[in-house]
Design a protein around this motif. Structure first.
Motif, PDB file in Angstrom:
ATOM      1  N   GLU A 519     -37.092 -54.299 -12.970  1.00  0.00           N
ATOM      2  CA  GLU A 519     -35.834 -53.936 -12.334  1.00  0.00           C
ATOM      3  C   GLU A 519     -34.886 -53.231 -13.287  1.00  0.00           C
ATOM      4  N   LYS A 520     -35.124 -53.316 -14.579  1.00  0.00           N
ATOM      5  CA  LYS A 520     -34.257 -52.654 -15.528  1.00  0.00           C
ATOM      6  C   LYS A 520     -34.375 -51.141 -15.449  1.00  0.00           C
ATOM      7  N   HIS A 521     -35.445 -50.660 -14.790  1.00  0.00           N
ATOM      8  CA  HIS A 521     -35.542 -49.219 -14.540  1.00  0.00           C
ATOM      9  C   HIS A 521     -34.463 -48.785 -13.557  1.00  0.00           C
ATOM     10  N   GLU A 522     -34.045 -49.714 -12.700  1.00  0.00           N
ATOM     11  CA  GLU A 522     -32.972 -49.450 -11.745  1.00  0.00           C
ATOM     12  C   GLU A 522     -31.916 -50.537 -11.939  1.00  0.00           C
ATOM     13  N   PRO A 523     -31.115 -50.448 -13.014  1.00  0.00           N
ATOM     14  CA  PRO A 523     -30.197 -51.542 -13.381  1.00  0.00           C
ATOM     15  C   PRO A 523     -29.206 -51.880 -12.276  1.00  0.00           C
ATOM     16  N   LYS A 524     -28.931 -53.182 -12.143  1.00  0.00           N
ATOM     17  CA  LYS A 524     -27.974 -53.666 -11.166  1.00  0.00           C
ATOM     18  C   LYS A 524     -26.743 -54.193 -11.919  1.00  0.00           C
ATOM     19  N   ASN A 525     -25.583 -53.807 -11.481  1.00  0.00           N
ATOM     20  CA  ASN A 525     -24.355 -54.229 -12.138  1.00  0.00           C
ATOM     21  C   ASN A 525     -23.367 -54.753 -11.112  1.00  0.00           C
ATOM     22  N   LEU A 526     -22.686 -55.821 -11.470  1.00  0.00           N
ATOM     23  CA  LEU A 526     -21.635 -56.376 -10.635  1.00  0.00           C
ATOM     24  C   LEU A 526     -20.319 -56.258 -11.386  1.00  0.00           C
ATOM     25  N   ASN A 527     -19.334 -55.629 -10.746  1.00  0.00           N
ATOM     26  CA  ASN A 527     -18.029 -55.540 -11.399  1.00  0.00           C
ATOM     27  C   ASN A 527     -17.277 -56.862 -11.243  1.00  0.00           C
ATOM     28  N   PHE A 528     -16.106 -56.936 -11.840  1.00  0.00           N
ATOM     29  CA  PHE A 528     -15.358 -58.188 -11.860  1.00  0.00           C
ATOM     30  C   PHE A 528     -14.998 -58.651 -10.446  1.00  0.00           C
ATOM     31  N   VAL A 529     -14.557 -57.718  -9.606  1.00  0.00           N
ATOM     32  CA  VAL A 529     -14.150 -58.084  -8.245  1.00  0.00           C
ATOM     33  C   VAL A 529     -15.329 -58.624  -7.455  1.00  0.00           C
ATOM     34  N   GLN A 530     -16.492 -57.979  -7.609  1.00  0.00           N
ATOM     35  CA  GLN A 530     -17.683 -58.443  -6.895  1.00  0.00           C
ATOM     36  C   GLN A 530     -18.091 -59.837  -7.358  1.00  0.00           C
ATOM     37  N   ARG A 531     -18.036 -60.080  -8.657  1.00  0.00           N
ATOM     38  CA  ARG A 531     -18.368 -61.407  -9.186  1.00  0.00           C
ATOM     39  C   ARG A 531     -17.390 -62.467  -8.667  1.00  0.00           C
ATOM     40  N   LEU A 532     -16.112 -62.102  -8.646  1.00  0.00           N
ATOM     41  CA  LEU A 532     -15.102 -63.038  -8.155  1.00  0.00           C
ATOM     42  C   LEU A 532     -15.331 -63.368  -6.682  1.00  0.00           C
ATOM     43  N   ASN A 533     -15.635 -62.343  -5.876  1.00  0.00           N
ATOM     44  CA  ASN A 533     -15.887 -62.566  -4.441  1.00  0.00           C
ATOM     45  C   ASN A 533     -17.103 -63.457  -4.219  1.00  0.00           C
ATOM     46  N   ILE A 534     -18.146 -63.254  -5.035  1.00  0.00           N
ATOM     47  CA  ILE A 534     -19.346 -64.088  -4.911  1.00  0.00           C
ATOM     48  C   ILE A 534     -19.017 -65.534  -5.241  1.00  0.00           C
ATOM     49  N   ALA A 535     -18.218 -65.740  -6.298  1.00  0.00           N
ATOM     50  CA  ALA A 535     -17.823 -67.099  -6.671  1.00  0.00           C
ATOM     51  C   ALA A 535     -17.011 -67.759  -5.560  1.00  0.00           C
ATOM     52  N   ILE A 536     -16.122 -66.986  -4.941  1.00  0.00           N
ATOM     53  CA  ILE A 536     -15.317 -67.518  -3.835  1.00  0.00           C
ATOM     54  C   ILE A 536     -16.207 -67.869  -2.645  1.00  0.00           C
ATOM     55  N   ASP A 537     -17.189 -67.004  -2.341  1.00  0.00           N
ATOM     56  CA  ASP A 537     -18.114 -67.267  -1.234  1.00  0.00           C
ATOM     57  C   ASP A 537     -18.862 -68.580  -1.449  1.00  0.00           C
ATOM     58  N   VAL A 538     -19.360 -68.775  -2.671  1.00  0.00           N
ATOM     59  CA  VAL A 538     -20.111 -70.001  -2.969  1.00  0.00           C
ATOM     60  C   VAL A 538     -19.197 -71.229  -2.862  1.00  0.00           C
ATOM     61  N   ALA A 539     -17.971 -71.089  -3.369  1.00  0.00           N
ATOM     62  CA  ALA A 539     -17.028 -72.195  -3.280  1.00  0.00           C
ATOM     63  C   ALA A 539     -16.714 -72.553  -1.834  1.00  0.00           C
ATOM     64  N   CYS A 540     -16.561 -71.533  -0.984  1.00  0.00           N
ATOM     65  CA  CYS A 540     -16.300 -71.773   0.446  1.00  0.00           C
ATOM     66  C   CYS A 540     -17.474 -72.491   1.097  1.00  0.00           C
ATOM     67  N   ALA A 541     -18.689 -72.111   0.714  1.00  0.00           N
ATOM     68  CA  ALA A 541     -19.876 -72.753   1.278  1.00  0.00           C
ATOM     69  C   ALA A 541     -19.928 -74.229   0.896  1.00  0.00           C
ATOM     70  N   LEU A 542     -19.660 -74.534  -0.386  1.00  0.00           N
ATOM     71  CA  LEU A 542     -19.695 -75.927  -0.833  1.00  0.00           C
ATOM     72  C   LEU A 542     -18.576 -76.750  -0.189  1.00  0.00           C
ATOM     73  N   ASP A 543     -17.404 -76.139  -0.063  1.00  0.00           N
ATOM     74  CA  ASP A 543     -16.292 -76.836   0.577  1.00  0.00           C
ATOM     75  C   ASP A 543     -16.650 -77.195   2.015  1.00  0.00           C
ATOM     76  N   TYR A 544     -17.305 -76.273   2.710  1.00  0.00           N
ATOM     77  CA  TYR A 544     -17.748 -76.536   4.085  1.00  0.00           C
ATOM     78  C   TYR A 544     -18.771 -77.671   4.118  1.00  0.00           C
ATOM     79  N   LEU A 545     -19.758 -77.619   3.231  1.00  0.00           N
ATOM     80  CA  LEU A 545     -20.811 -78.634   3.211  1.00  0.00           C
ATOM     81  C   LEU A 545     -20.256 -80.013   2.898  1.00  0.00           C
ATOM     82  N   HIS A 546     -19.289 -80.078   1.969  1.00  0.00           N
ATOM     83  CA  HIS A 546     -18.781 -81.378   1.523  1.00  0.00           C
ATOM     84  C   HIS A 546     -17.756 -81.984   2.471  1.00  0.00           C
ATOM     85  N   HIS A 547     -16.932 -81.158   3.099  1.00  0.00           N
ATOM     86  CA  HIS A 547     -15.755 -81.693   3.786  1.00  0.00           C
ATOM     87  C   HIS A 547     -15.611 -81.333   5.270  1.00  0.00           C
ATOM     88  N   HIS A 548     -16.337 -80.365   5.759  1.00  0.00           N
ATOM     89  CA  HIS A 548     -16.068 -79.872   7.111  1.00  0.00           C
ATOM     90  C   HIS A 548     -17.271 -79.951   8.054  1.00  0.00           C
TER      91      HIS A 548
END
Length: 640
Positions: A519-548
């Motif tokens: 895959e390094k022949h076609e490198p994949k990069n995530l900018n800061f905003v994309q990384r932050l959004n992914i972290a928020i998505d995962v946090a929302c999923a865990l919050d749903y699983l634990h509490h809702h």
């Protein structure tokens, strides 16, 4: 850049990318011709341009690609002859030019000039002449398809030397020499192809009798078609050989529109042990022959049969009423004038006393055998029930249908076809308990991800239960979407369990953060905003699983490889094989895969929801258990 909406022509400037090794533009709307400049890409190893509207001839300049290994030009409007130089690139192992308007003959030394060939597809073109026998020199050949061309003369008789051969398609040609024994000779020559799974010879000019050597074909074969040829006489000596019913992997048998005579094997009336292996049969077509005798009741005993065609033969006696014979749309017995009985919708005359008595005598014999067998089985089950009563009583998930009612039902055969036989080329991920394959459903062309459990791995079977229990009770935009589950048997009679998910176009987070060498022949990069959004998505999923949720779900194995990304890089948490389920009212664990004593999950990761374990650990205990892999930060009261 495959599977986009690209239009226009392929730019000639691509030919200046001298270091380019992989070029994939398949499944777009590209038009025009293949640029001659592509022949300048001396380092090109993979060229993939299928499912476009490319036209014109294949440039002779492609023959200069001396390092080319993978060539895929199928499903275009290419015409003319294939350049001879293209057949001389010895490094090619995948060669597909199917579904175009190409013509000409195949070179007689094909297998010598392409010794590394594994896949060779030239179907749906206008090729003519002989299929060269030299193709057998490519010892690694696994898939070959010559179908829907104008090939003539006999099939090569040396294909039996191809030990790795899995599929052979040659339908829709004019193969055959009018010699009475040619079919016998060719089928006999394939006896050594022990990995053969599909053999399609329909719509040709093959003549001759069905040989006994059909029983020597690969035990892995799942598709064998001889429709619309000139086979005649009996199969063989007045009866279909009972050995054919010992092919445990067979799920489709079509012998229609020939001139077969004789009875179905008498052995099947007592159901020989070899025939009991035929658990996967789904389709059986022996129509338009001269088969006679009574219709065996065993045909109604196979639960997976959904198509049975016995029409236009000489069957007599009573039509069974069990299994497939209950559904008027699933079977056909028209054109058999001596039949009687059956379901009312057939409108057949009632059977005479003689016919009923004969059937009763046969039935009585089978009843005796069945009663004895059932008695032994019941006694065995009673013993097992006593031994395992406590263990069975603790099971709270119905394994027979873990996702029933609101989910579609898919068979093993449908998933096998969707993933091209669970081909390694469709493998998109692999874990300790399962392998994930990309597939396309024939019913609606939906792209899916199929997680096939490795039932031979310790713990894999148990992980299936909590994952089904979790997936059928949760709904959230940041959780992977389950389509259905499949509990069945494969073509060998082995247990099969799989989960079918919505396909995530951008794979998993692990591959974005830590790409492999390829895959390094076609490198994949995530900018800061994309990384932050992914972290928020995962946090929302865990919050749903634990509490809702109605019940609290603890994932216990959260890691980058279990976080999937869709086309918009929206994160979806997946893999609930180690999940724990708690009552929302009292916090007591309802179901878990194994004991909670010890850290569950993957070595190298501690799930962020570890605090929900029934036996929480102190920081020092975690350090000891992890053998130093976990660093304790006493100052901030946390672990690293």
């Amino acid at each position: 850049m495959s599977r986009n909406n690209l239009g226009g022509k392929i730019p000639t400037e691509l030919g200046s990318l001298s270091n380019l090794s992989i070029l994939t533009l398949g499944d777009n709307r590209l038009t025009g011709t293949i640029p001659l400049s592509i022949g300048n890409l001396s380092n090109l190893r993979l060229l993939c341009l299928p499912y476009n509207n490319l036209e014109g001839s294949i440039p002779t300049q492609l023959g200069q690609l001396s390092k080319l290994e993978f060539l895929q030009l199928s499903v275009n409007n290419l015409s003319g002859m294939v350049p001879t130089s293209l057949y001389n690139i010895s490094s090619i192992y995948y060669f597909s030019i199917a579904d175009n308007q190409l013509h000409g003959i195949l070179p007689p030394d094909l297998g010598l000039t392409l010794p590394n060939l594994q896949v060779f597809f030239v179907s749906l073109n206008q090729f003519y002449g002989q299929i060269p026998s030299s193709i057998a020199n490519a010892k690694g050949l696994t898939q070959v398809n010559f179908a829907m061309n104008s090939f003539t003369s006999p099939m090569p008789m040396n294909l039996g030397t191809l030990d790795a051969l899995e599929t052979l398609g040659a339908s829709g040609n004019s193969l055959g020499t009018n010699q009475a024994n040619e079919l016998m000779s060719f089928l006999t020559s394939l006896s050594n192809c022990s990995n053969l799974q599909a053999l399609d010879l329909n719509i040709n000019d093959f003549k001759g009798f069905m040989p006994h050597s059909i029983a020597n074909l690969s035990t892995k074969i799942t598709w064998f078609s001889l429709e619309n040829n000139y086979t005649s006489g009996s199969i063989p000596l007045g009866a279909i050989p009972y050995q054919i019913f010992g092919l445990a992997s067979l799920f489709n048998l079509s012998l229609s529109q020939n001139h077969l005579t004789g009875l179905l094997p008498q052995e099947v009336g007592t159901i020989p042990m070899a025939f009991r292996q035929l658990k996967g049969i789904q389709e059986l077509d022996v129509s338009r022959n001269n088969l006679s005798g009574q219709i065996p009741r065993f045909l109604g005993e196979f639960r997976l049969v959904h198509y049975l065609n016995l029409s236009y033969n000489m069957f007599d006696g009573e039509v069974p009423i069990g299994g497939v014979f209950k559904n008027i749309s699933a079977f056909s017995v028209v054109g058999n004038s001596k039949l009687c009985g059956g379901i009312k919708l057939l409108q057949l005359p009632a059977c005479s006393i003689e016919v009923l008595n004969e059937r009763k005598r046969t039935s009585n014999h089978r009843v005796i055998v069945l009663v004895v067998t059932l008695t032994i089985v019941v006694l065995s089950l009673c013993i097992l029930a006593i031994l395992y009563q406590n263990k069975r009583s603790r099971k709270q998930v119905n394994l027979a249908s873990p996702l029933k009612n609101q989910y579609p039902q898919l068979s093993y055969g449908e998933l096998f076809q969707a993933t091209n036989g669970f081909s390694p080329s469709n493998l998109i991920g692999e874990g300790g308990y399962g392998s994930v394959y990309k597939g396309i459903l024939n019913s609606d062309e939906q792209i899916i991800a199929v997680k096939v459990l490795k039932l031979h791995e310790c713990g894999a079977n148990k992980s299936f239960v909590p994952e089904c229990e979790a997936l059928k009770n949760i709904r959230h935009r940041n959780l992977v979407k389950i389509i259905t589950a499949c509990l069945s048997i494969d073509f060998k009679g082995n247990d099969f369990k799989a989960l079918v998910f919505e396909f995530m176009k951008n794979g998993n987070l692990e591959n974005w953060l830590h790409p492999s060498l390829l895959e390094k022949h076609e490198p994949k990069n995530l900018n800061f905003v994309q990384r932050l959004n992914i972290a928020i998505d995962v946090a929302c999923a865990l919050d749903y699983l634990h509490h809702h949720c109605e019940m609290a779900f603890i994932h216990c194995d959260l890691k980058p490889s279990n976080i999937l990304l869709d086309g918009d890089l929206c994160a979806h948490v997946s893999d609930f094989g180690l999940a724990k389920i708690f009552s929302a009212t009292n916090g007591i664990s309802i179901h878990q895969q194994s004991s909670s004593i010890g850290i569950r999950g993957t070595i190298g990761y501690v799930a962020p929801d570890i605090k929900y374990l029934e036996h929480p650990y102190t920081l020092e205990e975690l350090k000891v258990i992890s053998e130093g892999a976990i660093e304790v930060d006493d100052k901030h009261n946390c672990v690293r």
